[in-house]
Scaffold this motif. Structure first.
Motif, PDB file in Angstrom:
ATOM      1  N   ASN A   7       0.741  -1.025  -0.032  1.00 40.06           N
ATOM      2  CA  ASN A   7       0.004  -0.022   0.001  1.00 40.06           C
ATOM      3  C   ASN A   7       0.810   1.226   0.008  1.00 40.06           C
ATOM      4  O   ASN A   7       0.330   2.184  -0.681  1.00 40.06           O
ATOM      5  CB  ASN A   7      -0.978  -0.027   1.442  1.00 40.06           C
ATOM      6  CG  ASN A   7      -2.477  -0.829   0.857  1.00 40.06           C
ATOM      7  OD1 ASN A   7      -3.032  -0.368   0.289  1.00 40.06           O
ATOM      8  ND2 ASN A   7      -2.158  -2.080   1.175  1.00 40.06           N
ATOM      9  N   ALA A  66       0.343   4.240  -2.862  1.00 37.76           N
ATOM     10  CA  ALA A  66       0.168   5.541  -2.353  1.00 37.76           C
ATOM     11  C   ALA A  66       0.979   6.433  -2.971  1.00 37.76           C
ATOM     12  O   ALA A  66       0.546   7.607  -3.364  1.00 37.76           O
ATOM     13  CB  ALA A  66       0.285   5.703  -0.802  1.00 37.76           C
ATOM     14  N   THR A  68      -5.564   9.237  -4.900  1.00 36.16           N
ATOM     15  CA  THR A  68      -3.953   8.718  -4.579  1.00 36.16           C
ATOM     16  C   THR A  68      -3.248   9.308  -5.625  1.00 36.16           C
ATOM     17  O   THR A  68      -2.137  10.021  -5.440  1.00 36.16           O
ATOM     18  CB  THR A  68      -3.884   7.198  -4.361  1.00 36.16           C
ATOM     19  OG1 THR A  68      -4.435   7.018  -3.218  1.00 36.16           O
ATOM     20  CG2 THR A  68      -2.391   6.954  -4.166  1.00 36.16           C
ATOM     21  N   GLN A  91       0.279  10.381   2.584  1.00 37.46           N
ATOM     22  CA  GLN A  91      -0.744   9.103   2.368  1.00 37.46           C
ATOM     23  C   GLN A  91       0.146   7.969   2.560  1.00 37.46           C
ATOM     24  O   GLN A  91      -0.529   6.811   3.072  1.00 37.46           O
ATOM     25  CB  GLN A  91      -1.427   9.183   1.059  1.00 37.46           C
ATOM     26  CG  GLN A  91      -2.436   8.075   0.982  1.00 37.46           C
ATOM     27  CD  GLN A  91      -3.322   8.560  -0.297  1.00 37.46           C
ATOM     28  OE1 GLN A  91      -3.282   9.489  -0.734  1.00 37.46           O
ATOM     29  NE2 GLN A  91      -3.968   7.447  -0.659  1.00 37.46           N
ATOM     30  N   THR A 122      -5.394   4.616   1.376  1.00 40.45           N
ATOM     31  CA  THR A 122      -5.160   3.710   0.296  1.00 40.45           C
ATOM     32  C   THR A 122      -6.265   2.503   0.296  1.00 40.45           C
ATOM     33  O   THR A 122      -6.778   2.136  -0.708  1.00 40.45           O
ATOM     34  CB  THR A 122      -3.726   3.344   0.189  1.00 40.45           C
ATOM     35  OG1 THR A 122      -2.887   4.754   0.347  1.00 40.45           O
ATOM     36  CG2 THR A 122      -3.256   2.900  -1.017  1.00 40.45           C
TER      37      THR A 122
END
Length: 422
Positions: A28, A32, A303, A311, A319
């Motif tokens: 992730n 991101a 994103t 993030q 995300t």
């Protein structure tokens, strides 16, 4: 009698949950910061995902190092470990590196480490060491005072560094204290003070104080023949009244301007939509846009266009919400909940008081990070800048949580042995 190898004693369920969270976090982090125009590799070490992979490999070395140590090490050297990190926190105040307004980093080559992250497990060790004594009961005021002093010292030093969010995490160590017999009135009063603080931002102080007076008088009338309860009621009323009267002072003289805006934005998100309220507003848009099943891996539009700041760190949950939707969010919540319940189970089966207290310290710290981080991203808690355990980008965070967790798993692997000090 034949001794089972360590590999048969380790709680592999916790290890598996840890591995799943770390790998999911890495994927992730890549998602991101993914840019479809560049199409960079997940193994590109110039990216955050690439650097996180380096830290993950270093984490494996940390795990093996922890299992290499004798299990009695943590108990025997608890105060020394605590003292080392207190000295480091003091050093940071003088020669620390400032990042994002917090002077809480120490530079090592091209990398930076945040000692306050590691001070959490050091404090949990010290607290467990102190309370692991048959004569020290948390119903005793002296014992309670020393226990709170152990927690407050690193907490105050972290606040002085300008990192209020990390400092608040130390409050989570009330969890093992509550398990070990701390009077329930103290956490109740603490939660009441927090609730009153928030209410003071919504309601006139005059109205609130009148309400407190009415409730106090009713409680005193119902407990008129019980002097001890009357003392508790009056003390609680004084503390809560003081909290109400100190709100203005805290907002104007204690909190920094950006922190004031974050607290006020929690009450009214529209007060500064392009400033303090921007992160949370964009975060909720990102999570909501994911719908039931999400937009798919690397397909998050919020994103891609960098609408949500930070993030890969504080707002990594966005995300999950955008790309994996409600299903992905629920799965992540289930993973953390399963890990926490498993750790509670492990803590309760310890033969050693030290191991049990430390185990509940681990539970408290992970629970605080998990709940507050997600509450921040959905606008239920002020943005205080704390990472999602095992998931957010950052070497200090990942390594500190790894040491926190695997030190306990090492103790659990030897739970049947009597913990004798060196």
């Amino acid at each position: 009698m034949r001794q089972d190898p360590l590999s048969q004693k380790i709680d592999w369920i916790s290890v598996l949950l840890f591995a799943v969270l770390v790998i999911a976090g890495w994927l992730n982090i890549y998602a991101a910061e993914y840019d479809p125009e560049i199409n960079q590799s997940i193994f590109d070490f110039s990216t955050r995902a690439g650097r996180q992979l380096i830290w993950i490999f270093a984490t494996i070395a940390i795990v093996f190092t922890i299992f290499f140590f004798d299990y009695k090490f943590f108990d025997s050297f608890a105060y020394i470990i605590y003292g080392i990190f207190i000295v480091l926190l003091l050093f940071i105040l003088i020669g620390g590196k400032e990042v994002a307004g917090s002077k809480s980093w120490v530079g090592i080559g091209g990398f930076g480490l945040q000692p306050s992250e590691f001070a959490k497990f050091a404090t949990a060790f010290a607290l467990a060491k102190y309370l692991d004594h048959t004569t020290r009961k948390l119903t005793n005021l002296n014992t309670l005072g020393v226990a709170f002093a152990i927690i407050l010292l690193p907490m105050v030093l972290t606040v002085l560094q300008g990192d209020t969010g990390t400092a608040l995490v130390f409050v989570a160590l009330i969890v093992p204290m509550f398990r070990e017999g701390m009077p329930p009135l103290l956490p109740i009063v603490g939660l009441s003070v927090l609730a009153v603080f928030l209410l003071t931002l919504l309601v006139s102080q005059t109205v609130l104080l009148a309400g407190i007076a009415v409730v106090t008088l009713l409680a005193m009338g119902l407990n008129a023949r019980q002097p001890k309860r009357l003392l508790y009621i009056i003390t609680s009323a004084v503390v809560i009244t003081f909290a109400v009267r100190s709100v203005d002072f805290i907002l104007t003289d204690v909190l920094k301007p950006h922190q004031q805006k974050r607290v006020l934005s929690l009450i009214n998100p529209n007060i500064d939509p392009l400033g303090a309220g921007w992160n949370v507003t964009q975060s909720k848009i990102a999570i909501g846009s994911g719908g039931f099943a999400g937009k798919g891996f690397l397909e998050g539009t919020q994103t891609k266009f960098d609408f949500v700041p930070e993030q890969t760190t504080d707002f990594i949950f966005c995300t999950i919400g955008e790309e994996h939707g409600w299903l992905g969010s629920i799965l992540l919540l289930a993973l953390f909940t399963t890990l926490l319940l498993r750790l509670v189970f492990l803590a309760e089966r310890q033969k050693s008081t030290f191991s049990r207290i430390y185990g509940y310290g681990v539970v408290g710290i992970i629970f605080f990070h998990f709940t507050v981080n997600i509450a921040m991203t959905i606008g239920l808690f002020p943005v205080i800048g704390i990472p999602l355990p095992f998931f957010s980008y950052g070497g200090s965070s990942l390594w500190a949580f790894t040491i926190l967790l695997f030190s306990f798993l090492k103790l659990d692997a030897h739970r049947m042995q009597v913990l004798q000090r060196w």
